[in-house]
Design an enzyme around this catalytic site. Structure first.
Site: not given
Length: 316
Positions: A162, A186, A256, A259, A282, A291
């Site tokens: 990210r 995150k 992004h 990514r 994730h 995806y």
């Protein structure tokens, strides 16, 4: 933060509770400034509507009122996606108020926004990535900052980082000859990600220039700006856009997108959704599953092109 509550002269009970919630997210949950800004923006919109309806406390706001306000905002052009995010903010806020004993129920619990299709992420194909990263115009030759930019691009595509993760990287995050990097994602969740050979070469090349920019207060930041400070996320975005434009890319390139391209290409080659989930950091595999739709689009295009019964008959 935009629409900062602390700058608002109003000192109502509505605002006090909202300020306390934002502080809770900032200091206890350690959410990013971007996330805090989104919560602040959504809940300030609701607070202003509540004040206009003469609601002086959050406990008197009803589900019926919230539904009515959602309808108003939808008619004013607020997208279904934005409404869904606003409802999510409201639910989280009222959960906090319940825990604090400020309210007795959660009026946002059953709210629903109009359904909207989730847009597929935009990716580069392998040829486009190669065109960008092979530096066909020699932009990085003898230019420390463009050498840095190429290393940034390589690392984005190599490891699927990210934007904030890459900007925060320090030299000590890397190990085993820069072949792997420990990333703080995150909610302070750590993950170890491999670094490809092309990215390692680009980073080592950048490090020879980095020494020219290091200042006493530079710390151990991997990527530095011209004044010798850690490069900002906005600078990274602008530099990537400029690099891609000068490389003659037909589309605008942003972090992004690299990514997304990383994830799509890995999944296309391996079919291993769980591994892609781990690489991307994730927490929920449903986020990664988008995806698979990209992968199916690729397969469908190959099918339409190759299968003799899929081709449309030529018009006579």
């Amino acid at each position: 933060m935009s629409n900062s509550l602390s700058d608002n002269s109003n000192n109502s009970d509505l605002q006090k509770a909202l300020v306390a919630f934002i502080d809770y997210l900032r200091y206890e949950k350690q959410h990013s400034p971007h996330t805090l800004s989104a919560y602040n923006r959504d809940l300030t919109r609701v607070m202003q509507q509540a004040e206009a309806a003469n609601c002086s406390e959050w406990r008197v706001v009803t589900e019926k009122q919230l539904k009515y306000w959602l309808g108003l905002w939808h008619n004013d052009g607020l997208s279904s996606r934005s409404l869904q995010r606003l409802i999510s903010s409201l639910r989280r806020f009222y959960q906090y108020l319940l825990a604090q004993g400020v309210v007795a129920n959660n009026p946002a619990k059953l709210l629903r926004a109009p359904k909207t299709g989730r847009p597929l992420p935009v990716t580069l194909d392998a040829d486009q990535v190669n065109h960008l990263l092979d530096d066909p115009y020699g932009q990085a030759d003898g230019d420390p900052l463009k050498c840095r930019d190429l290393a940034i691009l390589e690392l984005f595509y190599s490891s699927g980082l990210r934007l904030a993760e890459l900007a925060a990287l320090n030299l000590e995050n890397f190990s085993d000859g820069f072949s792997q990097v420990r990333v703080l994602g995150k909610r302070n969740k750590e993950r170890l990600v491999p670094v490809g050979s092309k990215a390692r070469q680009a980073i080592q090349r950048w490090l020879s220039y980095r020494d020219l920019l290091v200042k006493s207060d530079s710390g151990s930041a991997l990527f530095l700006s011209k004044p010798g400070q850690r490069i900002s996320t906005r600078q990274i975005q602008n530099r990537i856009k400029q690099f891609a434009r000068e490389a003659g890319m037909p589309v605008g390139v942003h972090p992004h997108m690299l990514r997304h391209s990383f994830a799509s290409h890995i999944l296309e080659s391996s079919g291993d959704l769980r591994s892609v989930q781990e690489l991307l950091g994730h927490s929920d595999i449903s986020t990664t599953q988008i995806y698979t739709h990209l992968d199916f689009q690729h397969l469908a295009a190959v099918y339409d092109k190759a299968h003799p019964r899929a081709k449309k008959k030529r018009e006579e």
